[in-house]
Design an enzyme around this catalytic site. Structure first.
Site, PDB file in Angstrom:
ATOM      1  N   ASN A  48      -9.829   7.582   5.315  1.00 24.42           N
ATOM      2  CA  ASN A  48      -9.157   6.534   6.072  1.00 24.42           C
ATOM      3  C   ASN A  48      -8.203   7.169   7.056  1.00 24.42           C
ATOM      4  O   ASN A  48      -7.648   8.246   6.824  1.00 24.42           O
ATOM      5  CB  ASN A  48      -8.422   5.552   5.145  1.00 24.42           C
ATOM      6  CG  ASN A  48      -7.014   6.009   4.830  1.00 24.42           C
ATOM      7  OD1 ASN A  48      -6.093   5.835   5.642  1.00 24.42           O
ATOM      8  ND2 ASN A  48      -6.831   6.618   3.673  1.00 24.42           N
ATOM      9  N   GLY A  81      -3.204   5.058   9.566  1.00 24.09           N
ATOM     10  CA  GLY A  81      -2.058   5.465  10.385  1.00 24.09           C
ATOM     11  C   GLY A  81      -0.818   4.638  10.104  1.00 24.09           C
ATOM     12  O   GLY A  81      -0.006   4.389  11.003  1.00 24.09           O
ATOM     13  N   ILE A 134      -1.816  12.725  -6.103  1.00 25.46           N
ATOM     14  CA  ILE A 134      -1.842  13.292  -4.774  1.00 25.46           C
ATOM     15  C   ILE A 134      -2.040  12.190  -3.736  1.00 25.46           C
ATOM     16  O   ILE A 134      -2.656  11.171  -4.018  1.00 25.46           O
ATOM     17  CB  ILE A 134      -2.963  14.357  -4.621  1.00 25.46           C
ATOM     18  CG1 ILE A 134      -4.354  13.774  -4.849  1.00 25.46           C
ATOM     19  CG2 ILE A 134      -2.721  15.502  -5.526  1.00 25.46           C
ATOM     20  CD1 ILE A 134      -5.502  14.741  -4.547  1.00 25.46           C
ATOM     21  N   ASN A 135      -1.502  12.445  -2.551  1.00 22.50           N
ATOM     22  CA  ASN A 135      -1.924  11.672  -1.395  1.00 22.50           C
ATOM     23  C   ASN A 135      -3.316  12.184  -1.007  1.00 22.50           C
ATOM     24  O   ASN A 135      -3.894  12.998  -1.728  1.00 22.50           O
ATOM     25  CB  ASN A 135      -0.913  11.852  -0.251  1.00 22.50           C
ATOM     26  CG  ASN A 135      -0.887  10.622   0.648  1.00 22.50           C
ATOM     27  OD1 ASN A 135      -1.934  10.074   0.987  1.00 22.50           O
ATOM     28  ND2 ASN A 135       0.300  10.184   1.044  1.00 22.50           N
ATOM     29  N   THR A 136      -3.841  11.720   0.082  1.00 22.60           N
ATOM     30  CA  THR A 136      -5.225  12.065   0.432  1.00 22.60           C
ATOM     31  C   THR A 136      -5.365  13.496   0.957  1.00 22.60           C
ATOM     32  O   THR A 136      -4.431  14.061   1.512  1.00 22.60           O
ATOM     33  CB  THR A 136      -5.751  11.085   1.490  1.00 22.60           C
ATOM     34  OG1 THR A 136      -4.831  11.064   2.585  1.00 22.60           O
ATOM     35  CG2 THR A 136      -5.879   9.685   0.921  1.00 22.60           C
ATOM     36  N   CYS A 154       1.493  11.581   4.444  1.00 22.88           N
ATOM     37  CA  CYS A 154       0.422  10.837   5.099  1.00 22.88           C
ATOM     38  C   CYS A 154      -0.237  11.698   6.153  1.00 22.88           C
ATOM     39  O   CYS A 154       0.418  12.164   7.079  1.00 22.88           O
ATOM     40  CB  CYS A 154       0.946   9.565   5.755  1.00 22.88           C
ATOM     41  SG  CYS A 154      -0.390   8.670   6.574  1.00 22.88           S
ATOM     42  N   GLY A 197      -5.877   3.488  -6.724  1.00 23.26           N
ATOM     43  CA  GLY A 197      -5.945   3.291  -5.283  1.00 23.26           C
ATOM     44  C   GLY A 197      -7.277   2.731  -4.831  1.00 23.26           C
ATOM     45  O   GLY A 197      -7.554   1.541  -4.992  1.00 23.26           O
TER      46      GLY A 197
HETATM   47  C1  LIG Z   1      -6.651   2.848   2.974  1.00 25.28           C
HETATM   48  C2  LIG Z   1      -5.572   3.689   2.371  1.00 25.28           C
HETATM   49  C3  LIG Z   1      -4.254   3.556   2.797  1.00 25.28           C
HETATM   50  C4  LIG Z   1      -3.245   4.323   2.248  1.00 25.28           C
HETATM   51  N1  LIG Z   1      -1.951   4.150   2.669  1.00 25.28           N
HETATM   52  C5  LIG Z   1      -0.942   4.874   2.090  1.00 25.28           C
HETATM   53  C6  LIG Z   1       0.418   4.641   2.432  1.00 25.28           C
HETATM   54  O1  LIG Z   1       0.740   3.777   3.237  1.00 25.28           O
HETATM   55  N2  LIG Z   1       1.384   5.409   1.840  1.00 25.28           N
HETATM   56  C7  LIG Z   1       1.054   6.363   0.912  1.00 25.28           C
HETATM   57  O2  LIG Z   1       1.954   7.028   0.392  1.00 25.28           O
HETATM   58  N3  LIG Z   1      -0.225   6.577   0.533  1.00 25.28           N
HETATM   59  C8  LIG Z   1      -1.227   5.850   1.106  1.00 25.28           C
HETATM   60  N4  LIG Z   1      -2.535   6.067   0.709  1.00 25.28           N
HETATM   61  C9  LIG Z   1      -2.832   7.067  -0.323  1.00 25.28           C
HETATM   62  C10 LIG Z   1      -3.000   6.429  -1.709  1.00 25.28           C
HETATM   63  O3  LIG Z   1      -1.805   5.795  -2.112  1.00 25.28           O
HETATM   64  C11 LIG Z   1      -3.410   7.473  -2.773  1.00 25.28           C
HETATM   65  O4  LIG Z   1      -2.431   8.476  -2.819  1.00 25.28           O
HETATM   66  C12 LIG Z   1      -4.737   8.118  -2.454  1.00 25.28           C
HETATM   67  O5  LIG Z   1      -5.631   7.177  -1.891  1.00 25.28           O
HETATM   68  C13 LIG Z   1      -5.397   8.755  -3.671  1.00 25.28           C
HETATM   69  O6  LIG Z   1      -5.674   7.822  -4.678  1.00 25.28           O
HETATM   70  P1  LIG Z   1      -7.122   7.090  -4.838  1.00 25.28           P
HETATM   71  O7  LIG Z   1      -8.155   8.168  -4.815  1.00 25.28           O
HETATM   72  O8  LIG Z   1      -7.028   6.365  -6.132  1.00 25.28           O
HETATM   73  O9  LIG Z   1      -7.253   6.168  -3.683  1.00 25.28           O
HETATM   74  C14 LIG Z   1      -3.553   5.273   1.257  1.00 25.28           C
HETATM   75  C15 LIG Z   1      -4.874   5.414   0.808  1.00 25.28           C
HETATM   76  C16 LIG Z   1      -5.892   4.634   1.351  1.00 25.28           C
HETATM   77  C17 LIG Z   1      -7.285   4.810   0.852  1.00 25.28           C
END
Ligand SMILES: Cc1cc2nc3c(=O)[nH]c(=O)nc-3n(C[C@H](O)[C@H](O)[C@H](O)COP(=O)(O)O)c2cc1C
Ligand SMILES: Cc1cc2nc3c(=O)[nH]c(=O)nc-3n(C[C@H](O)[C@H](O)[C@H](O)COP(=O)(O)OP(=O)(O)OC[C@H]3O[C@@H](n4cnc5c(N)ncnc54)[C@H](O)[C@@H]3O)c2cc1C
Ligand SMILES: Cc1cc2nc3c(=O)[nH]c(=O)nc-3n(C[C@H](O)[C@H](O)[C@H](O)COP(=O)(O)OP(=O)(O)OC[C@H]3O[C@@H](n4cnc5c(N)ncnc54)[C@H](O)[C@@H]3O)c2cc1C
Ligand SMILES: Cc1cc2nc3c(=O)[nH]c(=O)nc-3n(C[C@H](O)[C@H](O)[C@H](O)COP(=O)(O)O)c2cc1C
Ligand code: FES
Ligand code: FES
Lengths: 275, 312, 312, 275
Positions: free
Chosen positions: B72, B75, B196-198, B135, B270
């Protein structure tokens, strides 16, 4: 939720276990699947969609959005075009296949009371979200004219449906195998200029919708378009599906997919990569 | 059933009814999920990232599916902290008053992060903050802060001065040593870390010769990243003394348990919520069943319970 | 067919009949695949990592399956350079003399890397070296060299002095900025870089509370990592002037094309060979078909052909 | 390749498209699948295995190894126990399902000419690689005694096969529902001590094999064991499947799965995590 959508107070989406009742090939790469989905069928409004969990594995994980083409009794029909893996799996699904669906979703077509004649413009699979609209308008006694275009005669899917309920159906094909040769926008140019319509509802490839929107605007006719975006959640949470509008980014899944054409900022709106 | 598992866990002074929370950006502020999820059952709601001013986010396409995952590049589109307070926090106060709300905070500068928090200090229904220094989808700020110790520490120090509420710092996996960053933010007073974040990734369409995302690169989430996430949670839990919130590819209760075993005190769901809007409830129920079936009296006992020696 | 695509590519002075090579450690030295693959059709054979002395590798279990990927903690088990020359290189000389052999080199110290190369300089059928500074599965050496610029540069400098043959350096993805390391090794005379090696990951068995790998952590490979690999190849190809060999999750010809578009001059097929022992041939044939169907006269024209602007 | 394996010059592995001819449930979580695999069937030796590509998606990507239980004409039989996702999918495969298989792989049982009486020891699914061995030994006129153990009577899979070809079949069950109550190693203790056998071939849980190996060693009888390891490639390239031996790490997939029990360094050899 957008105000437009709240206006028509579309119901709450739900998660329903659905079952394939039939799956028919209409043309090369185009099919019609009928799903048993009583709760969604009961709630759906024209222009809304379902978010289908096609895959069972964890490799391809996202749902796929499809407009509801028709709803009758407990069943909904989906008109689909095979593009990639999800639609390929959908095309292969036999009767009895179970899936889960989230729906009905989004903000559909809005045709106010008192509107007496509507032009529906369909390019290719754009017919998908217009089928139910044509039927419902006819039921309400609203006159419907359909302008539809497709690459070839056999791709004029939903032509029979439209001919059954519309006052008039005009067709174009890219190769001239049915109707006028050329794009549907040739037809709409004349039709809209003729001035019979109080509203236009268009769906098809984005460049087509954009041209129709411009034609409508020039003629001063209100026009709604149904826009596609890649969607993750389908329920307004992830912001993956935004459309650029005069009021900033709006979500195609809940603020749309149907938008007032004048709201859309066409320049900035990307279409998903083409084949 | 001769006993019932105590599912509650504590993130510093914050106590959660169970260890399962929503991952920022995947659950909006809960409203969109209210048709599918009883919000009063969640451990906590973590909101989408909020900044001082409205952010428009990136162009479309913003997502691309990959093998067992998705990219994703949203932004951090958000309406800014004022609109967020009016709409989202108010809605949460009216509809989910029982569930702790953790606001995910973003900024272009360290000062902006702190100012978002200052503004949120004026309302009651914020249980704590998750400071997103990770991010990958914004040019200024975002991941840049989370990739090196000094800027990470700076953001956290400024946020710490702005609040006494629980302060969670969300770490980026796109670093050489995640424990360095974790130690740096804990040294500045972080009450917990989340990760983790992405992972920064890219997808290319071989038929059009173009990136699949308008922005080119984006953040990878979903089951594909779970092994990396588990490894980092395990490393960080062994490196810092504060609670760790684990996430990355959790689809099932079993996945969530794995994160707890690796050292997480709580876990976030997530991408799974996109696949199944009821996922977070499935994980909560499944974790309770898991504990019960194994006679585990406190879910918190799972934390760090990994047996490091190989099976004999 | 009115033309045939020229599939050849050049990695510095080394010319390959096509851009598809084997990824180190996934193809042994080719012998085990000889029943499935005509070795004379490969762009090159990259051998399993070779060290100065025999290495025993890690305990079992050494692999674990993950969503769209696998973890391995083989730990560079190898019989040492002498046995490698006697058995593997001799077999290759006898059975695949037409195909360039690139020897993947490992060591506990920078000196050891150089000594492996010195030993291999004495035989003819070594076309070049791939210096592995990115193996996550050994305690000394391995990834440690590849995570920071100074040790990476040191290894490469010593290897460079030991040979005039093409020197490829294999980069680790477990770093904050892969372009830093790429620039550092190119500055020391690397003729090409290859990436990515595996991402450090972990898998846990929720039923036994134990890590699935005896070593605890291992390297993640397969389709799951492709987005990260594509992103890094794209970053590195834009950062250094030498050819890039791309890999990470390539299963199909289309995947391989994506790596070329991102900037790779050649690509390596790894984990896919376990799933389908004929994978490398499928990728070669598929890439030729891809080029032919699109009227691409030179496979090399794919390199870096990504159109960065979003589709209009 | 190990010398042992070269001795019996087992053929080259091949990639074959196989088809499910039948899939029978034998007990809870245990089944027998028959595959049409003419080329593999023609080449296989007792104790060898096939590496099956069970999954079609890219989510779960690795093949799964299974011993060939029997081969007859164009067909091979596999005895399987449902443990995880792969075996669950295998259990669900109907007649006509296509897969691809790499095989025959590995170095199987080696019973030298002149050996006149062999003891086969099977614990649970350990019967899998012993079925074909029993048949082939009987064909060669070698006397076969089988000691088999299982948790319960219905899990004594392959008992009929063994009773059809062996001179003697002794059984144990954990719950006493058939034969002696207890582990099969109780039986082997006596049988081996009685001194009738020139060779022992054992397969089952690793702790059982280890005990049998010790009993054999004490009695001075040569013993072979078939060891399982998680396998990626199955053809000797990846080194994921190593067994600790007196000569260092050896690959279960090509140097084994059948090893001389005295070669194995039991202390260091791990079993895959148990349920
Ligand atoms: C569409 C999308 C939007 C996200 N927006 C944010 C955000 O605004 N702030 C943040 O800290 N992480 C954001 N993340 C990261 C998620 O909170 C999470 O750390 C990450 O997706 C890993 O977990 P998952 O594999 O279960 O999705 C976002 C992830 C996705 C997929
Ligand atoms: C609200 C909405 C309603 C829709 N209604 C219908 C419908 O009624 N019938 C129908 O056939 N399709 C409809 N679509 C499009 C449909 O969702 C996609 O075609 C489908 O998701 C493709 O999935 P796939 O796995 O087959 O393709 P993928 O493998 O995901 O993609 C294959 C190729 O198609 C492209 N692609 C994916 N989605 C779209 C899209 N939305 N538009 C154009 N190209 C796309 C991809 O970029 C890729 O190049 C709708 C989309 C939306 C957002
Ligand atoms: C040479 C060889 C021959 C084999 N022959 C047979 C046979 O004839 N019949 C049969 O049923 N099985 C046999 N196996 C075991 C079989 O390969 C595994 O049971 C199977 O791969 C499990 O796949 P899965 O996807 O169902 O389980 P997974 O989801 O991969 O694993 C489920 C659980 O089982 C454990 N597991 C996986 N593989 C093994 C293993 N080899 N031994 C013990 N636990 C394991 C995992 O650690 C995990 O806890 C053989 C294995 C080898 C190496
Ligand atoms: C079992 C296994 C063993 C490996 N051994 C080596 C090695 O010896 N040297 C090396 O540089 N890379 C090694 N690698 C990394 C691969 O060469 C490759 O960089 C990585 O697997 C990513 O590609 P893939 O996803 O196509 O497998 C190994 C990978 C695997 C899966
Ligand atoms: S698809 Fe998630 S907000 Fe529209
Ligand atoms: S499974 Fe690859 S070497 Fe044995």
């Amino acid at each position: 939720m957008s105000d437009a959508c709240q206006d028509i107070s579309q119901g709450h989406p739900l998660l329903e276990h659905v079952e394939v009742l039939g799956n028919e090939r209409l043309a090369k790469g185009v099919g019609l699947v009928t799903l048993k989905a009583p709760r969604i069928a009961a709630a759906v409004e024209p222009g809304q969609f379902v978010h289908l969990r096609i895959a069972q594995g964890r490799d391809f994980i996202l749902r796929r959005p499809f407009s509801i083409h028709r709803a009758e009794g407990d069943d909904v029909e989906i008109l689909y075009q095979v593009l990639g893996r999800g639609t390929r799996e959908l095309a292969g699904m036999g009767t009895g296949t179970a899936m889960d669906a989230v729906g009905p979703l989004g903000c559909g077509w809005r045709v106010a009371d008192g509107v007496s004649h509507v032009l529906l413009v369909s390019g290719g699979l754009g017919a998908a979200p217009l089928g139910m609209l044509a039927e419902r308008l006819a039921e309400r006694g609203v006159a419907v004219t359909v302008a539809m275009g497709a690459p070839t005669d056999d791709r004029l899917v939903a032509r029979e449906l439209f001919e059954g309920v519309a006052r008039r159906v005009e067709v174009t094909t890219d190769d001239g195998s049915a109707g006028m040769r050329g794009f549907v926008t040739l037809l709409t140019q004349e039709l809209i200029a003729a001035g019979e319509f109080e509203q236009i509802c268009a769906c098809g490839p984005e460049p087509m919708q954009r041209i129709v929107a411009a034609q409508a605007d020039a003629a001063g006719v209100p026009c709604q378009v149904s826009l596609e975006r890649l969607m993750a959640c389908g329920i307004g949470a992830c912001l993956s599906c935004v459309v650029s509008t005069r009021e900033g980014h709006k979500r195609a899944c809940v603020d749309g997919p149907v938008f007032d054409a004048r709201e859309v900022v066409w320049d900035a709106s990307e279409v998903p990569p083409k084949h | 059933m001769t006993f019932s598992t105590d599912m509650s866990v504590a993130i510093g002074t914050l106590s959660l009814r169970n260890p399962v929370i929503t991952a920022s950006g995947t659950f909006a502020s809960g409203r969109e999920f209210a048709d599918f999820v009883d919000l009063s059952r969640l451990g906590a709601i973590v909101t989408k990232g909020v900044s001082l001013e409205p952010w428009e986010g990136n162009d479309s396409p913003r997502i691309a599916e990959t093998a067992s995952g998705m990219l994703n590049s949203i932004g951090l589109q958000n309406p800014g902290v004022e609109a967020f307070m009016e709409r989202d926090l108010q809605w949460l106060a009216d509809n989910a008053a029982d569930t702790p709300v953790l606001v995910n905070v973003s900024g272009h500068t360290a000062e902006e992060y702190a100012r978002v928090i200052e503004r949120l200090e004026t309302v009651d229904n914020v249980a704590g903050y998750e400071v997103n220094i990770s991010c990958p989808n914004v040019d200024e700020g975002g991941m840049v802060f989370g990739m090196h110790c000094a800027p990470a520490a700076d953001v956290v120090a400024k946020c710490r001065r702005a609040t006494e509420r629980p302060l969670i710092v969300k770490l980026s996996p796109n670093v050489t040593d995640v424990t360095d960053i974790a130690r740096a933010v804990v040294a500045e007073g972080a009450d917990a870390v989340s990760l983790i974040n992405t992972l920064l990734g890219m997808a290319i369409d071989a038929t059009t010769f173009r990136p699949k995302l308008a922005r080119g690169v984006g953040g990878l989430s979903g089951p594909a990243i779970k092994p990396v996430a588990l490894r980092m949670v395990w490393q960080v839990a062994n490196a810092v003394a504060v609670p760790v919130i684990g996430m990355g590819g959790i689809m099932t209760a079993e996945d969530a348990v794995e994160f707890m075993l690796a050292g997480a005190t709580a876990v976030a769901v997530g991408t799974a919520s996109f696949v199944d809007p009821t996922a977070v409830i499935r994980v909560i129920d499944g974790m309770a069943e898991f504990c019960h079936a194994r006679g585990i009296r406190r879910a918190a006992d799972l934390t760090g319970a990994l047996v490091a020696e190989p099976d004999a």
